[in-house]
Design a protein around this motif. Structure first.
Motif, PDB file in Angstrom:
ATOM      1  N   VAL A  58       0.838  -1.195   0.000  1.00  0.00           N
ATOM      2  CA  VAL A  58       0.000   0.000   0.000  1.00  0.00           C
ATOM      3  C   VAL A  58       0.873   1.245   0.000  1.00  0.00           C
ATOM      4  CG1 VAL A  58      -2.058  -1.024   1.049  1.00  0.00           C
ATOM      5  CG2 VAL A  58      -0.278  -0.077   2.520  1.00  0.00           C
ATOM      6  N   ALA A  59       0.350   2.278  -0.647  1.00  0.00           N
ATOM      7  CA  ALA A  59       0.957   3.610  -0.597  1.00  0.00           C
ATOM      8  C   ALA A  59       0.164   4.405   0.433  1.00  0.00           C
ATOM      9  CB  ALA A  59       0.881   4.284  -1.967  1.00  0.00           C
ATOM     10  N   CYS A  60       0.867   5.093   1.321  1.00  0.00           N
ATOM     11  CA  CYS A  60       0.207   5.843   2.394  1.00  0.00           C
ATOM     12  C   CYS A  60       0.704   7.280   2.426  1.00  0.00           C
ATOM     13  CB  CYS A  60       0.496   5.213   3.755  1.00  0.00           C
ATOM     14  SG  CYS A  60      -0.081   3.530   3.901  1.00  0.00           S
ATOM     15  N   ARG A  61      -0.211   8.170   2.752  1.00  0.00           N
ATOM     16  CA  ARG A  61       0.109   9.575   2.995  1.00  0.00           C
ATOM     17  C   ARG A  61      -0.607   9.951   4.283  1.00  0.00           C
ATOM     18  NH1 ARG A  61      -2.195  13.864  -1.078  1.00  0.00           N
ATOM     19  NH2 ARG A  61      -4.059  13.230   0.017  1.00  0.00           N
ATOM     20  N   ASP A  62       0.156  10.442   5.250  1.00  0.00           N
ATOM     21  CA  ASP A  62      -0.420  10.783   6.557  1.00  0.00           C
ATOM     22  C   ASP A  62      -1.251   9.626   7.115  1.00  0.00           C
ATOM     23  OD1 ASP A  62       0.691  13.333   6.461  1.00  0.00           O
ATOM     24  OD2 ASP A  62      -1.075  14.178   5.480  1.00  0.00           O
ATOM     25  N   ASN A  63      -0.728   8.416   7.037  1.00  0.00           N
ATOM     26  CA  ASN A  63      -1.381   7.199   7.544  1.00  0.00           C
ATOM     27  C   ASN A  63      -2.661   6.830   6.810  1.00  0.00           C
ATOM     28  OD1 ASN A  63       0.615   6.650   9.486  1.00  0.00           O
ATOM     29  ND2 ASN A  63      -0.306   8.160  10.849  1.00  0.00           N
ATOM     30  N   GLU A  64      -2.989   7.505   5.702  1.00  0.00           N
ATOM     31  CA  GLU A  64      -4.152   7.149   4.898  1.00  0.00           C
ATOM     32  C   GLU A  64      -3.691   6.328   3.700  1.00  0.00           C
ATOM     33  OE1 GLU A  64      -7.582   9.147   2.061  1.00  0.00           O
ATOM     34  OE2 GLU A  64      -6.149  10.446   3.064  1.00  0.00           O
ATOM     35  N   VAL A  65      -4.331   5.189   3.474  1.00  0.00           N
ATOM     36  CA  VAL A  65      -4.008   4.343   2.331  1.00  0.00           C
ATOM     37  C   VAL A  65      -4.566   5.002   1.076  1.00  0.00           C
ATOM     38  CG1 VAL A  65      -4.376   2.089   1.263  1.00  0.00           C
ATOM     39  CG2 VAL A  65      -3.940   2.245   3.723  1.00  0.00           C
ATOM     40  N   ILE A  66      -3.677   5.282   0.114  1.00  0.00           N
ATOM     41  CA  ILE A  66      -4.082   5.978  -1.113  1.00  0.00           C
ATOM     42  C   ILE A  66      -3.720   5.209  -2.386  1.00  0.00           C
ATOM     43  CG2 ILE A  66      -4.109   8.281  -0.097  1.00  0.00           C
ATOM     44  CD1 ILE A  66      -1.270   8.671  -1.279  1.00  0.00           C
ATOM     45  N   GLY A  67      -3.099   4.042  -2.232  1.00  0.00           N
ATOM     46  CA  GLY A  67      -2.742   3.235  -3.390  1.00  0.00           C
ATOM     47  C   GLY A  67      -2.461   1.807  -2.970  1.00  0.00           C
ATOM     48  N   VAL A  68      -2.531   0.892  -3.939  1.00  0.00           N
ATOM     49  CA  VAL A  68      -2.303  -0.521  -3.645  1.00  0.00           C
ATOM     50  C   VAL A  68      -1.792  -1.239  -4.890  1.00  0.00           C
ATOM     51  CG1 VAL A  68      -4.685  -1.220  -4.205  1.00  0.00           C
ATOM     52  CG2 VAL A  68      -3.324  -2.586  -2.584  1.00  0.00           C
ATOM     53  N   GLU A  69      -1.042  -2.308  -4.685  1.00  0.00           N
ATOM     54  CA  GLU A  69      -0.635  -3.216  -5.748  1.00  0.00           C
ATOM     55  C   GLU A  69      -0.292  -4.561  -5.123  1.00  0.00           C
ATOM     56  OE1 GLU A  69       2.995  -2.041  -7.729  1.00  0.00           O
ATOM     57  OE2 GLU A  69       4.081  -1.871  -5.837  1.00  0.00           O
ATOM     58  N   GLN A  70      -0.435  -5.603  -5.922  1.00  0.00           N
ATOM     59  CA  GLN A  70       0.002  -6.932  -5.497  1.00  0.00           C
ATOM     60  C   GLN A  70       1.129  -7.363  -6.420  1.00  0.00           C
ATOM     61  OE1 GLN A  70      -3.045  -9.909  -5.052  1.00  0.00           O
ATOM     62  NE2 GLN A  70      -1.570 -11.585  -5.083  1.00  0.00           N
ATOM     63  N   ILE A  71       2.185  -7.900  -5.828  1.00  0.00           N
ATOM     64  CA  ILE A  71       3.325  -8.413  -6.585  1.00  0.00           C
ATOM     65  C   ILE A  71       3.432  -9.902  -6.287  1.00  0.00           C
ATOM     66  CG2 ILE A  71       5.761  -8.127  -7.147  1.00  0.00           C
ATOM     67  CD1 ILE A  71       5.628  -5.508  -5.378  1.00  0.00           C
ATOM     68  N   THR A  72       3.445 -10.709  -7.348  1.00  0.00           N
ATOM     69  CA  THR A  72       3.588 -12.155  -7.197  1.00  0.00           C
ATOM     70  C   THR A  72       4.865 -12.594  -7.904  1.00  0.00           C
ATOM     71  OG1 THR A  72       1.198 -12.419  -7.158  1.00  0.00           O
ATOM     72  CG2 THR A  72       2.491 -14.401  -7.611  1.00  0.00           C
ATOM     73  N   PHE A  73       5.674 -13.364  -7.197  1.00  0.00           N
ATOM     74  CA  PHE A  73       6.940 -13.872  -7.733  1.00  0.00           C
ATOM     75  C   PHE A  73       6.742 -15.339  -8.075  1.00  0.00           C
ATOM     76  CE2 PHE A  73       7.770 -10.513  -4.664  1.00  0.00           C
ATOM     77  CZ  PHE A  73       8.478  -9.618  -5.445  1.00  0.00           C
ATOM     78  N   THR A  74       7.042 -15.694  -9.354  1.00  0.00           N
ATOM     79  CA  THR A  74       6.760 -17.039  -9.836  1.00  0.00           C
ATOM     80  C   THR A  74       7.981 -17.625 -10.527  1.00  0.00           C
ATOM     81  OG1 THR A  74       4.501 -16.277 -10.270  1.00  0.00           O
ATOM     82  CG2 THR A  74       5.138 -18.395 -11.229  1.00  0.00           C
ATOM     83  N   PRO A  75       8.365 -18.850 -10.154  1.00  0.00           N
ATOM     84  CA  PRO A  75       9.441 -19.523 -10.884  1.00  0.00           C
ATOM     85  C   PRO A  75       8.882 -20.148 -12.159  1.00  0.00           C
ATOM     86  CG  PRO A  75       8.679 -20.924  -9.100  1.00  0.00           C
ATOM     87  CD  PRO A  75       7.887 -19.639  -9.015  1.00  0.00           C
ATOM     88  N   TYR A  76       9.670 -20.162 -13.202  1.00  0.00           N
ATOM     89  CA  TYR A  76       9.286 -20.755 -14.476  1.00  0.00           C
ATOM     90  C   TYR A  76      10.391 -21.689 -14.946  1.00  0.00           C
ATOM     91  CZ  TYR A  76       5.439 -17.469 -15.213  1.00  0.00           C
ATOM     92  OH  TYR A  76       4.262 -16.772 -15.123  1.00  0.00           O
ATOM     93  N   LEU A  77      10.042 -22.689 -15.715  1.00  0.00           N
ATOM     94  CA  LEU A  77      11.062 -23.516 -16.356  1.00  0.00           C
ATOM     95  C   LEU A  77      11.652 -22.799 -17.551  1.00  0.00           C
ATOM     96  CD1 LEU A  77       9.530 -27.098 -16.167  1.00  0.00           C
ATOM     97  CD2 LEU A  77      11.478 -26.174 -14.901  1.00  0.00           C
ATOM     98  N   THR A  78      10.845 -21.965 -18.207  1.00  0.00           N
ATOM     99  CA  THR A  78      11.358 -21.224 -19.361  1.00  0.00           C
ATOM    100  C   THR A  78      12.389 -20.196 -18.892  1.00  0.00           C
ATOM    101  OG1 THR A  78       9.574 -19.609 -19.203  1.00  0.00           O
ATOM    102  CG2 THR A  78       9.211 -21.510 -20.653  1.00  0.00           C
ATOM    103  N   HIS A  79      13.120 -19.682 -19.829  1.00  0.00           N
ATOM    104  CA  HIS A  79      14.194 -18.722 -19.527  1.00  0.00           C
ATOM    105  C   HIS A  79      15.154 -19.309 -18.501  1.00  0.00           C
ATOM    106  CE1 HIS A  79      12.622 -15.277 -21.829  1.00  0.00           C
ATOM    107  NE2 HIS A  79      11.445 -15.830 -21.572  1.00  0.00           N
ATOM    108  N   GLN A  80      15.455 -20.587 -18.700  1.00  0.00           N
ATOM    109  CA  GLN A  80      16.434 -21.296 -17.880  1.00  0.00           C
ATOM    110  C   GLN A  80      16.078 -21.278 -16.396  1.00  0.00           C
ATOM    111  OE1 GLN A  80      20.455 -20.076 -19.016  1.00  0.00           O
ATOM    112  NE2 GLN A  80      19.616 -19.416 -20.996  1.00  0.00           N
ATOM    113  N   GLY A  81      14.814 -21.488 -16.128  1.00  0.00           N
ATOM    114  CA  GLY A  81      14.375 -21.545 -14.736  1.00  0.00           C
ATOM    115  C   GLY A  81      14.278 -20.188 -14.069  1.00  0.00           C
ATOM    116  N   GLY A  82      14.082 -19.146 -14.872  1.00  0.00           N
ATOM    117  CA  GLY A  82      14.046 -17.788 -14.332  1.00  0.00           C
ATOM    118  C   GLY A  82      12.761 -17.473 -13.577  1.00  0.00           C
ATOM    119  N   TRP A  83      12.854 -16.498 -12.711  1.00  0.00           N
ATOM    120  CA  TRP A  83      11.710 -16.018 -11.942  1.00  0.00           C
ATOM    121  C   TRP A  83      11.141 -14.772 -12.615  1.00  0.00           C
ATOM    122  CZ3 TRP A  83       9.752 -17.330  -6.923  1.00  0.00           C
ATOM    123  CH2 TRP A  83      10.314 -18.499  -6.392  1.00  0.00           C
ATOM    124  N   ARG A  84       9.826 -14.596 -12.463  1.00  0.00           N
ATOM    125  CA  ARG A  84       9.128 -13.419 -12.967  1.00  0.00           C
ATOM    126  C   ARG A  84       8.356 -12.774 -11.828  1.00  0.00           C
ATOM    127  NH1 ARG A  84       6.449 -15.604 -18.620  1.00  0.00           N
ATOM    128  NH2 ARG A  84       8.332 -16.654 -19.323  1.00  0.00           N
TER     129      ARG A  84
END
Length: 152
Positions: A58-84
């Motif tokens: 969350v993004a906060c200004r003066d303790n008020e939540v003003i933004g949000v995002e979710q980040i998910t980290f995933t391993p893949y076999l492609t790209h030589q087992g790289g993470w995205r």
């Protein structure tokens, strides 16, 4: 404007997060912002919080939540087992859009992806949100693939 800081979301932030997710033409059709919140949001929050490969920020200004995002980290076999890193659910409160908060959220996700050793950051945006597509392109993202979804 007061300083904007980013942090991991807490359960106490959930009402404001869901309100932001529901506060647009598309979100209002798929989210249920009502108080108390439906249990499904708490269950999802708990699953995200318990998963070391997910971060709800969350993004906060003066303790008020003003933004949000979710980040998910995933391993893949492609790209030589790289993470995205996949960025989802990016929202900024309507009252503060255009002030650089979305850019700050996306840059944070990119930085987290680098720290986690990811070779790629990806996201999707609804075709009915052309302004979002332009925003992500300004930040260096390219529409290199055609995404497809199947609703269940």
């Amino acid at each position: 404007m007061a300083e904007v800081r980013l942090r991991e979301a807490t359960k106490q932030d959930l009402d404001k997060i869901v309100a932001m997710l529901a506060d647009d033409r598309l979100g209002s059709k798929r989210e249920r912002y009502e108080l108390p919140l439906p249990e499904c949001y708490l269950h999802a929050f708990m699953a995200i919080s318990a998963d070391q490969n997910n971060e709800l920020i969350v993004a906060c200004r003066d303790n008020e939540v003003i933004g949000v995002e979710q980040i998910t980290f995933t391993p893949y076999l492609t790209h030589q087992g790289g993470w995205r890193a996949t960025i989802e659910g990016v929202r900024v409160s309507a009252s503060v859009r255009g002030l650089g908060i979305g850019t700050k959220l996306i840059q944070y996700a990119i930085d987290r992806a680098k720290v986690r050793g990811c070779h790629l950051v990806q996201l999707t945006t609804d075709k009915q949100r052309p302004e979002a597509l332009q925003f992500y392109q300004r930040l260096g993202f390219s529409a290199t693939h055609e995404g497809m979804k199947l609703k269940l």
